[in-house]
Write a protein that holds these residues in place. Sequence first.
Motif, PDB file in Angstrom:
ATOM      1  N   VAL A   1     -15.065  10.081  -1.206  1.00  0.00           N
ATOM      2  CA  VAL A   1     -15.528   9.544  -2.493  1.00  0.00           C
ATOM      3  C   VAL A   1     -17.051   9.618  -2.569  1.00  0.00           C
ATOM      4  O   VAL A   1     -17.618  10.044  -3.573  1.00  0.00           O
TER       5      VAL A   1
ATOM      6  N   GLU B   1       0.841  -1.192   0.000  1.00  0.00           N
ATOM      7  CA  GLU B   1       0.000   0.000   0.000  1.00  0.00           C
ATOM      8  C   GLU B   1       0.879   1.245   0.000  1.00  0.00           C
ATOM      9  O   GLU B   1       0.631   2.202  -0.740  1.00  0.00           O
TER      10      GLU B   1
ATOM     11  N   VAL C   1     -16.656   0.765 -12.588  1.00  0.00           N
ATOM     12  CA  VAL C   1     -16.008   1.881 -13.283  1.00  0.00           C
ATOM     13  C   VAL C   1     -15.036   1.357 -14.344  1.00  0.00           C
ATOM     14  O   VAL C   1     -15.031   1.822 -15.488  1.00  0.00           O
TER      15      VAL C   1
ATOM     16  N   LEU D   1     -19.073   7.161 -21.030  1.00  0.00           N
ATOM     17  CA  LEU D   1     -18.642   6.683 -19.706  1.00  0.00           C
ATOM     18  C   LEU D   1     -19.535   7.266 -18.613  1.00  0.00           C
ATOM     19  O   LEU D   1     -20.050   6.537 -17.752  1.00  0.00           O
TER      20      LEU D   1
ATOM     21  N   THR E   1      -8.096   0.695  -1.294  1.00  0.00           N
ATOM     22  CA  THR E   1      -6.746   1.246  -1.418  1.00  0.00           C
ATOM     23  C   THR E   1      -6.818   2.596  -2.101  1.00  0.00           C
ATOM     24  O   THR E   1      -7.876   3.008  -2.592  1.00  0.00           O
ATOM     25  N   SER E   2      -5.685   3.262  -2.168  1.00  0.00           N
ATOM     26  CA  SER E   2      -5.666   4.580  -2.813  1.00  0.00           C
ATOM     27  C   SER E   2      -5.991   4.446  -4.300  1.00  0.00           C
ATOM     28  O   SER E   2      -6.599   5.339  -4.892  1.00  0.00           O
ATOM     29  N   LEU E   3      -5.613   3.326  -4.910  1.00  0.00           N
ATOM     30  CA  LEU E   3      -5.939   3.120  -6.324  1.00  0.00           C
ATOM     31  C   LEU E   3      -7.453   3.040  -6.520  1.00  0.00           C
ATOM     32  O   LEU E   3      -8.006   3.561  -7.491  1.00  0.00           O
ATOM     33  N   VAL E   4      -8.130   2.402  -5.575  1.00  0.00           N
ATOM     34  CA  VAL E   4      -9.587   2.298  -5.655  1.00  0.00           C
ATOM     35  C   VAL E   4     -10.224   3.680  -5.606  1.00  0.00           C
ATOM     36  O   VAL E   4     -11.146   3.993  -6.372  1.00  0.00           O
ATOM     37  N   PHE E   5      -9.732   4.524  -4.724  1.00  0.00           N
ATOM     38  CA  PHE E   5     -10.283   5.887  -4.636  1.00  0.00           C
ATOM     39  C   PHE E   5     -10.080   6.639  -5.937  1.00  0.00           C
ATOM     40  O   PHE E   5     -10.972   7.339  -6.422  1.00  0.00           O
ATOM     41  N   LEU E   6      -8.912   6.467  -6.497  1.00  0.00           N
ATOM     42  CA  LEU E   6      -8.616   7.152  -7.762  1.00  0.00           C
ATOM     43  C   LEU E   6      -9.544   6.660  -8.865  1.00  0.00           C
ATOM     44  O   LEU E   6     -10.078   7.454  -9.651  1.00  0.00           O
ATOM     45  N   ILE E   7      -9.761   5.355  -8.910  1.00  0.00           N
ATOM     46  CA  ILE E   7     -10.647   4.792  -9.926  1.00  0.00           C
ATOM     47  C   ILE E   7     -12.047   5.363  -9.766  1.00  0.00           C
ATOM     48  O   ILE E   7     -12.711   5.726 -10.739  1.00  0.00           O
ATOM     49  N   LEU E   8     -12.510   5.461  -8.530  1.00  0.00           N
ATOM     50  CA  LEU E   8     -13.892   5.895  -8.294  1.00  0.00           C
ATOM     51  C   LEU E   8     -14.098   7.381  -8.554  1.00  0.00           C
ATOM     52  O   LEU E   8     -15.205   7.793  -8.915  1.00  0.00           O
TER      53      LEU E   8
ATOM     54  N   PHE F   1       2.132   7.018  -6.637  1.00  0.00           N
ATOM     55  CA  PHE F   1       1.158   8.067  -6.954  1.00  0.00           C
ATOM     56  C   PHE F   1       1.767   9.441  -6.745  1.00  0.00           C
ATOM     57  O   PHE F   1       1.592  10.352  -7.561  1.00  0.00           O
TER      58      PHE F   1
ATOM     59  N   PHE G   1     -12.133   9.114 -10.737  1.00  0.00           N
ATOM     60  CA  PHE G   1     -11.642   9.427 -12.089  1.00  0.00           C
ATOM     61  C   PHE G   1     -12.754   9.927 -13.029  1.00  0.00           C
ATOM     62  O   PHE G   1     -12.570  10.940 -13.718  1.00  0.00           O
ATOM     63  N   PRO G   2     -13.919   9.262 -13.084  1.00  0.00           N
ATOM     64  CA  PRO G   2     -14.953   9.748 -14.010  1.00  0.00           C
ATOM     65  C   PRO G   2     -15.412  11.174 -13.711  1.00  0.00           C
ATOM     66  O   PRO G   2     -15.703  11.944 -14.628  1.00  0.00           O
TER      67      PRO G   2
END
Lengths: 336, 236
Positions: free
Chosen positions: B12, A9, A225, A55, B71-78, A16, B80-81
């Motif tokens: 989010v 993590e 998503v 999207l 995770t931080s990647l999940v937040f970014l994915i959510l 990032f 992103f749109p």
Amino acid sequence: MYGQKKSSEERVQRWFIIIGALLALFLLNASMNGELPGMLNFLKAPKVQLFTIVLTAILMEGFAFLLLGSCLSGMIEVFVPREILEKRFPRKSFPAAVAGSLLGLCFPVCSCGNIPLTRRLMKKGVPVAGAVSYLLAAPVINPVTIISTILAFPGTKIISLERTGMAFLVACACGIIFGRYDTAEILRDTSAEEVSCHHHSSSPRIIQALHHAEHDFFLTGKYFVLGAVTASLFQVCVPRTVLGSLGQNSVISILLLGILGMVFSLCSFADAFVASTFTAFPSTAKVVFMTAGPMVGISLIFLYMGTFKRKFSVRLIMLVVGIIFVLGLVRGIAGG
Amino acid sequence: MWKKEPFYRLLVLSAWFVFLLVMLFGGRYQTYIRKGYGVLLAGGLVILLALICTGARNVRDRSAHHLKYTTSLVFLILVFPILLTIAVRPGSLSTFAAASRGISTSLAGSDENLMDALQSQIESEGAFKKLNIKQIITIADREPDKIEGMQVSAEGFVYNQPAQPSGSFMLVRFLITCCAADATPLGVEVRSEETLQLPKDTWVRVQGTVKVENGKPVITQSGVTQVPKPSNAYLY
């Protein structure tokens, strides 16, 4: 195990920060050189515009159903005792599969919304045969989809019957075949949810239900998503006009529209109207298009892979695709 | 342990809440989904609000920091749109989408006796009946004798097909069932004696006489006027 997760993590966060810092420096340099307005013009490019519209459209519509499905899932977890579902739902594979296939008539949740619901039903003791058949059939065998299909093909109401019939057969077959699986072979690790469940057990029940709903939303939302991004990319990069004159051959047309249905990932209420515009294609190909999309569309594939174990997901997808194409080809050769 | 996780989940949820709220009350959601589906958004907002309240509880509850399933990647994915939509700020579907999806000049539907049903609802602009492209196509297919020779006024955007004869263009509008992902471009050929230099995506009002050729409507002897893009560019 926890130590390994923590360091991975931290690695992800570090990357990032590095990438974000590099991007910021790059944009700052471009801005100082007066190159930024030109670079940002790509945001106005037709493909970028179309990608963003599609999207956002898929997410805006789908998130509502995903939230609803997550909420229903949370309510079932907290308010519906396991014993009721175990007693009321048929235990043997065949009747369970049939019952699950028809459950969508009572609970018409969109294909993305019924994934957290299916997961919850499995955990609550609904037989795997019933849960799997509900998962596949509910997006197609529900009043809204049946009516929209009839409206889209007014001169040939039999298409609605064929679509419903195909979905029923596929769902029942998959339910029966996977009925021998144990829930533990299907569902992914739920230990995080069990920890939080224990932590919140003293909260009011509605809070517990919402907590489960939040968990399900985050569990499935990220895959939704990713699936929507993939479907949008296909919509931008694969024009519908590519279909051209490929509808002449019944075998190719069935394969082609089946793949297109999976790639476009349209809502089950709307894909009938899109299918009705494929006038050069035989009706069987259109039925395959309308069945494959709501069952194994790209966005759903991501959701399956994220919600269920990989082996089960892959087998489910391949089985559904195989049965749909076989049924379609048999029907096509028989003269449809 | 990542102690900020409940806070980021709350962030989010709040981001999506604000985004959908702005889309709903600004009417901008109609760029993406069907007009009547605002109810869906409203339902989603109610559920999001409930989740936000629960999430706020988790943030205040220190022991909730034991939770870790994102995770931080999940937040970014959510998010992103949301970031993409804010950065791109798309308009409605355009000629690129029309070209990609192929213009439909016919339409399935069960609108029998459509002309009679519409009689009381049709507005007039002088001598011209105001019809939309969907109505023109459907009537021409089902009741061609009722629309043959009728003077109509219709709006849409200009689409120039490849190898199109000079003095003609396609008047196009997108028909939406659920959302922009399923939108189908409907088109009617327009012929005008004026020399037109209309760029693509220009919104125009066409006033002319309908002729039905091989079951497809054509608007002839047309007067073409540029108009602003309507607030809702789609048909349903």
